[in-house]
Design an enzyme around this catalytic site. Structure first.
Site, PDB file in Angstrom:
ATOM      1  N   LEU A  77       0.816  -1.217   0.000  1.00 43.87           N
ATOM      2  CA  LEU A  77       0.000   0.000   0.000  1.00 43.87           C
ATOM      3  C   LEU A  77       0.846   1.262   0.000  1.00 43.87           C
ATOM      4  O   LEU A  77       0.501   2.259  -0.644  1.00 43.87           O
ATOM      5  CB  LEU A  77      -0.923   0.008   1.218  1.00 43.87           C
ATOM      6  N   GLU A  78       1.965   1.248   0.729  1.00 36.36           N
ATOM      7  CA  GLU A  78       2.754   2.467   0.880  1.00 36.36           C
ATOM      8  C   GLU A  78       3.562   2.808  -0.368  1.00 36.36           C
ATOM      9  O   GLU A  78       3.707   3.987  -0.697  1.00 36.36           O
ATOM     10  CB  GLU A  78       3.692   2.346   2.089  1.00 36.36           C
ATOM     11  N   SER A  79       4.119   1.810  -1.029  1.00 38.43           N
ATOM     12  CA  SER A  79       5.003   2.120  -2.163  1.00 38.43           C
ATOM     13  C   SER A  79       4.918   1.102  -3.287  1.00 38.43           C
ATOM     14  O   SER A  79       5.839   1.013  -4.095  1.00 38.43           O
ATOM     15  CB  SER A  79       6.451   2.216  -1.681  1.00 38.43           C
TER      16      SER A  79
END
Length: 321
Positions: free
Chosen positions: A123-125
């Site tokens: 989700l973050e990167s």
């Protein structure tokens, strides 16, 4: 991030009004001069300050995004469709398979499951493929000078300078989002100082290019946030008509929910009957419903959103299942 960024910033395309902002150079330079003095008083070396602030100027793109953040009214169904895509699941399975031995070492040290680490990483990167290309010092200096939450960003700018002074990363390589969230886990500098780890033992905490440090840092964050080894986050359920779904904070033993007619959507319960559980229906009655356990709260310390925590858990289950 807990005080780290807007919930949907990493998941949704942002559309901002094209408006030029005046950037009074004298005012910004006065701010930098004052901040340099403050940083020197805090122990940051002159050399670090020279390197960190070399070429730094007010970043108009940062100001535009800060001042024109779109307001989203989004259902869970829409959010889920946007972030839990076939492509993300395929990429996640490949990332887990490629780094399986590393995930196992991280899980052994911190007691945090591979799935939830992978869910956050994804989700973050997007598993390290999209961590932002803003220079963190410039972005934070811009927001500390002219942003809506200047005091918060002043603290984050000082934290970024401490990271640089320690030698973990060079200023040019300290890249992240417009709001200063850094590297593959998208840590704010203050979170980096608290949770980032040198998992590969090379003497630096590198959350930009070192997968061991990235995955170890995510795991350490969750472990320090209360993650309980050997337990999961929750599972999707079916509730009988008329049963009130009061939210994650109203907890009862799973066996009590089962006696009230709650059952897993698929398969068996993934936790013991005495496990405290809350029920979450993010789209309200008639929509998808989940039983969530103690580790759900640990994910929410990374990002305090039910949508985010559910997506992390579901992605993790799919890429490791």
């Amino acid at each position: 991030m807990p005080t780290r960024r807007i919930l949907l910033a990493s998941a949704l395309p942002a559309v901002f009004a094209a408006r030029a902002f005046a950037a009074p150079a004298d005012s910004f330079q006065s701010f930098l001069n004052g901040f340099r003095a403050e940083a020197r008083h805090a122990g940051i070396s002159p050399g670090t300050l020279d390197r960190a602030f070399a070429g730094v100027a007010p970043n108009q793109k940062v100001l535009e995004r800060d001042r024109h953040q779109p307001e989203f009214t989004m259902t869970w169904t829409r959010y889920r469709a946007l972030v839990i895509t076939d492509k993300r699941i395929v990429n996640g399975r490949e990332a887990v398979a490629t780094n399986r031995a590393l995930f196992q070492r991280v899980e052994q040290r911190y007691g945090v499951s591979t799935g939830v680490i992978a869910g956050i990483w994804g989700l973050e990167s997007s598993f390290g493929t999209g961590m932002g290309d803003f220079r963190v010092v410039e972005a934070l200096a811009t927001l500390a000078w002219e942003g809506r939450r200047a005091s918060f960003f002043r603290g984050e700018l000082m934290a970024a300078l401490k990271i640089l002074d320690h030698g973990d990363v060079a200023p040019a390589a300290m890249l992240g989002s417009y709001a200063g969230a850094m590297g593959q886990p998208q840590f704010m500098p203050s979170s980096y100082l608290r949770y980032a780890v040198d998992f590969d033992g090379h003497g630096r905490r590198d959350i930009w290019t070192s997968k061991p440090d990235v995955l170890g840092s995510i795991a350490n964050y969750l472990a320090e946030s209360g993650w309980r080894s050997g337990q999961t986050w929750g599972q999707q359920i079916v509730v009988p008509a008329g049963l009130e779904v009061a939210g994650r904070d109203v907890k009862r033993p799973l066996s009590e929910w089962a006696r009230a007619g709650v059952r897993p959507l698929e398969g068996r319960w993934v936790a013991a009957g005495d496990t405290p559980a809350g029920l979450v229906a993010p789209d309200g009655a008639g929509g998808e419903t989940f039983a969530v356990f103690g580790n759900f709260a640990a994910i929410r310390r990374y990002n305090p959103s039910d949508y985010y925590a559910l997506a992390v858990g579901l992605i993790g289950d799919q890429v490791t299942g």
